[in-house]
Design a protein around this motif. Structure first.
Motif, mmCIF file in Angstrom:
data_model
loop_
_atom_site.group_PDB
_atom_site.id
_atom_site.type_symbol
_atom_site.label_atom_id
_atom_site.label_comp_id
_atom_site.label_asym_id
_atom_site.label_seq_id
_atom_site.Cartn_x
_atom_site.Cartn_y
_atom_site.Cartn_z
ATOM 1 N N ASP A 466 0.729 -1.256 0.010
ATOM 2 C CA ASP A 466 0.098 0.022 0.169
ATOM 3 C C ASP A 466 0.840 1.139 -0.042
ATOM 4 O OD1 ASP A 466 0.990 0.451 2.510
ATOM 5 O OD2 ASP A 466 -0.783 -0.354 3.592
ATOM 6 N N LYS A 467 0.267 2.433 0.238
ATOM 7 C CA LYS A 467 1.076 3.631 -0.004
ATOM 8 C C LYS A 467 2.010 3.961 1.228
ATOM 9 C CE LYS A 467 -2.893 6.167 2.173
ATOM 10 N NZ LYS A 467 -2.191 6.333 3.338
ATOM 11 N N ASP A 468 2.056 3.289 2.273
ATOM 12 C CA ASP A 468 2.849 3.436 3.492
ATOM 13 C C ASP A 468 3.731 2.051 3.435
ATOM 14 O OD1 ASP A 468 1.284 5.426 4.250
ATOM 15 O OD2 ASP A 468 -0.172 4.083 5.013
ATOM 16 N N GLY A 469 3.734 1.376 2.260
ATOM 17 C CA GLY A 469 4.832 0.350 2.169
ATOM 18 C C GLY A 469 4.478 -0.952 2.842
ATOM 19 N N ASN A 470 3.181 -0.956 3.400
ATOM 20 C CA ASN A 470 2.684 -2.442 3.934
ATOM 21 C C ASN A 470 2.410 -3.548 3.002
ATOM 22 O OD1 ASN A 470 3.036 -1.268 6.564
ATOM 23 N ND2 ASN A 470 1.055 0.053 6.211
ATOM 24 N N LEU A 471 2.689 -4.764 3.000
ATOM 25 C CA LEU A 471 2.262 -5.700 2.432
ATOM 26 C C LEU A 471 0.743 -6.199 2.320
ATOM 27 C CD1 LEU A 471 4.928 -8.383 2.880
ATOM 28 C CD2 LEU A 471 4.725 -6.820 0.912
ATOM 29 N N ILE A 472 -0.014 -6.109 1.251
ATOM 30 C CA ILE A 472 -1.359 -6.375 1.174
ATOM 31 C C ILE A 472 -1.764 -7.885 0.902
ATOM 32 C CG2 ILE A 472 -3.346 -6.045 -0.130
ATOM 33 C CD1 ILE A 472 -2.120 -3.218 -1.013
ATOM 34 N N THR A 473 -2.207 -8.609 1.674
ATOM 35 C CA THR A 473 -2.662 -9.662 1.710
ATOM 36 C C THR A 473 -3.974 -10.049 0.898
ATOM 37 O OG1 THR A 473 -1.283 -10.826 3.438
ATOM 38 C CG2 THR A 473 -2.849 -12.072 2.782
ATOM 39 N N PRO A 474 -4.019 -10.726 -0.161
ATOM 40 C CA PRO A 474 -5.320 -10.823 -0.852
ATOM 41 C C PRO A 474 -6.224 -11.541 -0.119
ATOM 42 C CG PRO A 474 -3.837 -11.861 -2.028
ATOM 43 C CD PRO A 474 -2.863 -11.103 -1.093
ATOM 44 N N ARG A 475 -7.379 -11.424 -0.206
ATOM 45 C CA ARG A 475 -8.541 -12.245 0.377
ATOM 46 C C ARG A 475 -8.863 -13.415 -0.561
ATOM 47 N NH1 ARG A 475 -14.306 -11.438 0.287
ATOM 48 N NH2 ARG A 475 -15.405 -12.713 1.646
ATOM 49 N N VAL A 476 -9.240 -14.556 -0.268
ATOM 50 C CA VAL A 476 -9.145 -15.741 -1.024
ATOM 51 C C VAL A 476 -10.851 -15.747 -1.192
ATOM 52 C CG1 VAL A 476 -9.591 -17.941 -1.512
ATOM 53 C CG2 VAL A 476 -7.397 -16.943 -0.625
ATOM 54 N N ALA A 477 -11.622 -15.160 -2.373
ATOM 55 C CA ALA A 477 -12.795 -15.020 -2.467
ATOM 56 C C ALA A 477 -13.183 -15.219 -4.022
ATOM 57 C CB ALA A 477 -13.446 -13.721 -1.997
ATOM 58 N N PHE A 478 -14.366 -15.923 -4.169
ATOM 59 C CA PHE A 478 -14.700 -16.004 -5.632
ATOM 60 C C PHE A 478 -16.392 -15.607 -5.922
ATOM 61 C CE2 PHE A 478 -11.430 -18.916 -4.649
ATOM 62 C CZ PHE A 478 -10.424 -18.876 -5.781
ATOM 63 N N ALA A 479 -16.410 -15.026 -6.896
ATOM 64 C CA ALA A 479 -17.774 -14.597 -7.495
ATOM 65 C C ALA A 479 -18.554 -15.759 -7.928
ATOM 66 C CB ALA A 479 -17.586 -13.548 -8.666
ATOM 67 N N GLU A 480 -19.924 -15.859 -7.625
ATOM 68 C CA GLU A 480 -20.990 -16.865 -8.346
ATOM 69 C C GLU A 480 -20.788 -16.756 -10.121
ATOM 70 O OE1 GLU A 480 -23.006 -18.868 -6.966
ATOM 71 O OE2 GLU A 480 -23.317 -18.274 -4.807
ATOM 72 N N GLY A 481 -21.344 -17.752 -10.488
ATOM 73 C CA GLY A 481 -21.230 -17.810 -11.888
ATOM 74 C C GLY A 481 -21.181 -19.100 -12.459
ATOM 75 N N ASN A 487 -12.309 -12.908 -6.820
ATOM 76 C CA ASN A 487 -12.564 -11.343 -6.981
ATOM 77 C C ASN A 487 -11.290 -10.524 -6.972
ATOM 78 O OD1 ASN A 487 -15.152 -12.120 -6.040
ATOM 79 N ND2 ASN A 487 -15.035 -11.449 -3.811
ATOM 80 N N ALA A 488 -11.599 -9.254 -7.414
ATOM 81 C CA ALA A 488 -10.524 -8.407 -7.640
ATOM 82 C C ALA A 488 -9.323 -8.434 -6.540
ATOM 83 C CB ALA A 488 -10.760 -6.880 -7.936
ATOM 84 N N PHE A 489 -8.187 -8.338 -6.983
ATOM 85 C CA PHE A 489 -7.071 -8.509 -5.782
ATOM 86 C C PHE A 489 -5.860 -7.664 -6.588
ATOM 87 C CE2 PHE A 489 -6.776 -12.308 -7.991
ATOM 88 C CZ PHE A 489 -5.139 -12.523 -8.223
ATOM 89 N N ASP A 490 -4.882 -7.055 -5.693
ATOM 90 C CA ASP A 490 -3.692 -6.609 -6.273
ATOM 91 C C ASP A 490 -2.559 -7.482 -5.968
ATOM 92 O OD1 ASP A 490 -5.001 -4.236 -7.202
ATOM 93 O OD2 ASP A 490 -4.549 -3.365 -4.837
ATOM 94 N N CYS A 491 -1.644 -7.594 -6.934
ATOM 95 C CA CYS A 491 -0.298 -8.086 -6.539
ATOM 96 C C CYS A 491 0.772 -7.519 -7.249
ATOM 97 C CB CYS A 491 -0.498 -9.726 -7.062
ATOM 98 S SG CYS A 491 -0.546 -9.667 -8.922
ATOM 99 N N ALA A 492 2.109 -7.898 -7.261
ATOM 100 C CA ALA A 492 3.219 -7.350 -7.809
ATOM 101 C C ALA A 492 3.669 -8.614 -8.589
ATOM 102 C CB ALA A 492 4.065 -7.043 -6.688
ATOM 103 N N ILE A 493 4.060 -7.968 -9.919
ATOM 104 C CA ILE A 493 4.404 -9.112 -10.901
ATOM 105 C C ILE A 493 5.515 -8.552 -11.505
ATOM 106 C CG2 ILE A 493 4.002 -10.467 -13.003
ATOM 107 C CD1 ILE A 493 0.851 -10.489 -12.360
#
Length: 509
Positions: A466-481, A487-493
């Motif tokens: 995030d903007k403060d340099g803290n690691l963001i742990t994505p949530r494991v969640a999936f949409a119906e369909g 679900n949308a998540f951020d990562c570094a590639i």
């Protein structure tokens, strides 16, 4: 002499007893929640996904459950044994699709391969054409297309890593559009890719629940005026029908134009349309099969690849082990190719575990039973909708211990003494059952191997900050369909090295 009243009374009692005895001998329907207040039903959380809710039913009702939604009788299968017993071993009567006024008539989907009734003469024709184009031997002819699109995907990921979802969807769509129509996607905002994405985004979540449309139970509702309050479903159907017609016609018209101008590119559609003797029926079959390749193969692979990215963010140690195997077997001076697959057991196990952890179609596409049947002491009425909970099958604790743990080792043969592996291959379930097994299974397997192995070879996937340099742990969640995306998540590639960047610039398309 007329029968006396006592005699009539005795006869009546005997007949009543016989009827009661016969009724007691009749098989019961599969257990499940009913609309009666005195019938127990497990508590349902509003945020609970349908595949998890159905899986919990197994604890209460057993491997086969049932419920009624309006006039639809729906049977839910929660175990591999029941799914194989019915959909594989009795595929003759369990391979049809549920009739639907909404999806079949109003949206005009009934002639597409994935909705077509097995009693339709076209069904066998479609299957044969799919096998000729996408069977295990036929797929080899498409390897160069798969490898080229893999390189394009990797270069797009290098340039814009934050837009990995867009690049993954483009990769998956580009492959099937090329195979079906010979069309090459060269723009980020390609018209044909936009068509299929717009259709899918609009329809996917709306078509996922069995028995959801009231018009299927009460067909007279299809005659309501569009302006009437409560007729929003008709306006939705009109939009979907319009999109579907454009999906069917636009790419095929492009192929016809290319043929007329002498610029045709080899593809399924061009080969079919270039035959000297063909009927309007032949062209209509070509239209539907090409379109089924087009919009049936893109989103499933995309969903699996996005799940892969999510799981690699959360499991760097697994990512590193797979990368070490790739470096040892393939080296760092080229990308993996399909010939490497047999020498990469851990990478293959990782791909299997991605498919197991969250199957791309958790509830598959519903089947319909065409005859009255009996299973395990239960009556299955003709016409019942059959929903297979693939998520439940692949999260069966008795088959996949510690089932919520992402663990590729469960698919390897050299497991520890405490484990009796390898555990069942999830590919036996995620691609469907019986006569409805996904016809693009072989193409999907090759595409997933090339994309996943190449991504691991070229990039490091990690948590974003995030903007403060803290690691963001994505949530494991999936949409119906029908197809379920993370679900949308951020990562570094990020690229592993400058040498890898040079590797991607080789053979620029």
């Amino acid at each position: 002499m007329s029968p006396s009243f006592p005699n009539l009374l005795v006869v009546g009692c005997v007949l009543s007893l016989l009827l009661l005895w016969k009724k007691s001998r009749e098989l019961s329907l599969p257990p499940g929640p009913r609309n009666w207040p005195w019938h127990y039903s497990p508590p349902v959380k509003s945020t609970q996904k349908s595949w998890i809710r159905y899986a919990e039913w197994k604890k209460v009702y057993g491997p086969v459950a049932s419920y009624t939604r309006r006039k639809s009788f729906i049977i839910v299968i929660n175990t591999a044994k029941a799914a194989v017993d019915l959909l594989e071993k009795r595929s003759r009567i369990y391979s049809d699709r549920p009739a639907s006024v909404m999806v079949g008539e109003l949206m005009e989907f009934d002639r597409s391969f994935f909705r077509l009734s097995i009693s339709n003469p076209r069904f066998q024709i479609y299957r044969k054409l799919f096998h000729q184009e996408l069977g295990p031997q036929a797929v080899k002819a498409h390897i160069s297309t798969l490898e080229r699109e893999t390189r394009t995907y990797l270069r797009n990921l290098l340039r814009e890593p934050a837009n990995f979802r867009k690049h993954i969807k483009r990769f998956s769509s580009s492959i099937v559009i090329k195979i079906a129509f010979g069309y090459s996607v060269v723009s980020e905002n390609d018209h044909f890719v936009g068509l299929v994405n717009a259709w899918f985004d609009h329809a996917n979540s709306q078509l996922a629940t069995a028995g959801q449309w009231m018009v299927d139970s009460y067909p007279f509702l299809k005659h309501l005026p569009r302006w009437l309050p409560g007729a929003a479903f008709l306006r939705f159907a009109d939009e979907e029908r319009k999109k579907h017609r454009e999906l069917l016609s636009a790419p095929l018209n492009w192929v016809k134009t290319q043929i007329a101008e002498g610029k045709e590119i080899p593809s399924f559609a061009s080969r079919r349309l270039s035959r000297p003797q063909r009927s309007p029926e032949d062209d209509d079959i070509t239209k539907y099969v090409a379109a089924s390749i087009y919009f049936g193969g893109g989103d499933t692979n995309a969903a699996a690849l996005i799940t892969f990215i999510l799981l690699m963010v959360l499991h760097p140690e697994i990512q590193q082990r797979a990368r070490e195997e790739l470096d040892r077997v393939v080296g760092t001076d080229r990308l993996p190719n399909i010939d490497d697959a047999e020498n990469l057991p851990y990478v293959n196990a990782l791909i299997k575990e991605v498919l197991r952890f969250h199957p791309v179609a958790p509830l598959a596409v519903p089947h319909r039973v065409t005859e009255d049947d009996e299973y395990d002491g239960m009556r299955i009425p003709k016409g019942s909708t059959i929903v297979v909970n693939i998520w439940s099958i692949l999260h069966d604790e008795s088959v996949y211990p510690n089932h919520m743990k992402f663990d590729p080792e469960r698919h390897l043969s050299n497991l520890t003494k405490s484990q009796a592996g390898p555990q069942p291959d999830p590919r036996n379930y995620v691609f469907g059952f019986g006569r409805r097994v996904c016809p693009g299974i072989h193409l999907a397997e090759v595409a997933l191997f090339l994309a996943i192995s190449s991504t691991l070879a070229v990039f490091e996937i990690s948590k974003a900050t995030d903007k403060d340099g803290n690691l963001i742990t994505p949530r494991v969640a999936f949409a119906e369909g029908i197809v379920s995306f993370a679900n949308a998540f951020d990562c570094a590639i990020t690229p592993r090295s400058l040498a890898v960047m040079d590797l991607l610039n080789l053979g620029e398309d």
